[in-house]
Design a protein around this motif. Structure first.
Motif, PDB file in Angstrom:
ATOM      1  N   ASN A 141     117.053  53.112 135.120  1.00 37.51           N
ATOM      2  CA  ASN A 141     115.879  53.486 134.338  1.00 37.51           C
ATOM      3  C   ASN A 141     114.683  52.618 134.726  1.00 37.51           C
ATOM      4  O   ASN A 141     114.817  51.477 135.106  1.00 37.51           O
ATOM      5  N   ASN A 145     115.844  49.239 127.660  1.00 36.44           N
ATOM      6  CA  ASN A 145     117.105  48.586 127.383  1.00 36.44           C
ATOM      7  C   ASN A 145     118.262  49.200 128.169  1.00 36.44           C
ATOM      8  O   ASN A 145     118.189  50.333 128.620  1.00 36.44           O
ATOM      9  N   SER A 146     119.326  48.441 128.295  1.00 39.36           N
ATOM     10  CA  SER A 146     120.559  48.953 128.876  1.00 39.36           C
ATOM     11  C   SER A 146     121.310  49.741 127.812  1.00 39.36           C
ATOM     12  O   SER A 146     121.053  49.588 126.618  1.00 39.36           O
ATOM     13  N   ASN A 147     122.268  50.554 128.239  1.00 42.20           N
ATOM     14  CA  ASN A 147     123.072  51.289 127.265  1.00 42.20           C
ATOM     15  C   ASN A 147     124.466  50.664 127.171  1.00 42.20           C
ATOM     16  O   ASN A 147     124.819  49.767 127.943  1.00 42.20           O
ATOM     17  N   ALA A 148     125.262  51.152 126.235  1.00 44.66           N
ATOM     18  CA  ALA A 148     126.590  50.584 125.986  1.00 44.66           C
ATOM     19  C   ALA A 148     127.474  50.663 127.229  1.00 44.66           C
ATOM     20  O   ALA A 148     128.197  49.712 127.544  1.00 44.66           O
ATOM     21  N   GLN A 150     126.644  50.608 130.405  1.00 42.60           N
ATOM     22  CA  GLN A 150     126.228  49.603 131.383  1.00 42.60           C
ATOM     23  C   GLN A 150     126.681  48.211 130.969  1.00 42.60           C
ATOM     24  O   GLN A 150     127.138  47.426 131.799  1.00 42.60           O
ATOM     25  N   ARG A 151     126.579  47.904 129.692  1.00 42.63           N
ATOM     26  CA  ARG A 151     127.015  46.592 129.201  1.00 42.63           C
ATOM     27  C   ARG A 151     128.522  46.432 129.350  1.00 42.63           C
ATOM     28  O   ARG A 151     129.006  45.373 129.741  1.00 42.63           O
ATOM     29  N   GLU A 175     118.403  42.740 121.495  1.00 40.71           N
ATOM     30  CA  GLU A 175     118.439  44.061 122.132  1.00 40.71           C
ATOM     31  C   GLU A 175     119.872  44.522 122.431  1.00 40.71           C
ATOM     32  O   GLU A 175     120.104  45.674 122.707  1.00 40.71           O
ATOM     33  N   GLY A 178     125.286  46.641 118.776  1.00 46.94           N
ATOM     34  CA  GLY A 178     126.273  47.712 118.901  1.00 46.94           C
ATOM     35  C   GLY A 178     127.685  47.201 118.881  1.00 46.94           C
ATOM     36  O   GLY A 178     128.004  46.219 119.545  1.00 46.94           O
ATOM     37  N   TRP A 181     130.391  48.578 122.411  1.00 47.10           N
ATOM     38  CA  TRP A 181     130.494  47.852 123.684  1.00 47.10           C
ATOM     39  C   TRP A 181     131.077  46.451 123.490  1.00 47.10           C
ATOM     40  O   TRP A 181     131.695  45.918 124.389  1.00 47.10           O
TER      41      TRP A 181
END
Length: 183
Positions: A141, A145-148, A150-151, A175, A178, A181
């Motif tokens: 992107n 922010n990164s998404n779950a 990616q983490r 940031e 969640g 993840w």
């Protein structure tokens, strides 16, 4: 007067370069002795400058050369040499204490590099006051922010490198919210 061993008469910087070069001879990071010595000088330059900008590291690389020549040498090295980052990470991890829990810190950073926007998800590992980069991913992107997923991917890579039992704590700023993840 008692004669001092030859190793004590050499400057500290030269002894450190020799020690790092010796370590690099046992690690398949770079093959040539001259490149191993360069990597040793570069590591010391990173530490002394406390900076990753080539122009800053060049000030501490080779005292016998001009900083502009040192900077050109750094640029040529990174242009010409293909580093195996998995070997580099294994070398960095080997410098950490062999026992005890380690701390992982998750961060995302972005900046503009010319017309290109760089967005990186990074994990560092360490204990006490010092940390080293362990794993990173360039995010597709353009910003944000990164998404779950990616983490999860970067943390799974870190667990594979360190082992779950070595990780004592995972930190990230607000940031990185969640529950999915983190599990």
């Amino acid at each position: 007067m008692v004669p001092t061993p030859k190793s004590h008469s050499r400057p500290v910087k030269q002894r450190l370069i020799a020690k790092i070069t010796t370590v690099l001879q046992h690690v398949p990071l770079v093959g040539h002795l001259s490149r191993q010595k360069f990597v040793a000088q570069f590591v010391i330059g990173l530490i002394k400058s406390r900076n990753v900008h080539f122009c800053e590291v060049a000030q501490h690389l080779n005292d016998a050369a001009k900083p502009t020549s040192n900077e050109t040498r750094i640029q040529n090295f990174f242009r010409d040499v293909e580093l195996d980052y998995l070997v580099l990470v294994q070398l960095l991890v080997s410098l950490l204490p062999a026992t005890g829990k380690l701390r992982l810190c998750l961060d995302r950073t972005e900046w503009d590099f010319g017309q290109c926007q760089v967005n990186i998800l990074l994990v560092t590992v360490g204990c006490g006051a010092w940390h080293v980069p362990l794993y990173w991913e360039l995010l597709d992107n353009r910003s944000g922010n990164s998404n779950a997923a990616q983490r999860i991917a970067v943390l799974e890579a870190c667990v594979a490198l360190l082992g779950r039992e070595r990780i004592g704590l995972v930190l990230g700023d607000r940031e990185f919210v969640g529950h999915v993840w983190l599990k």
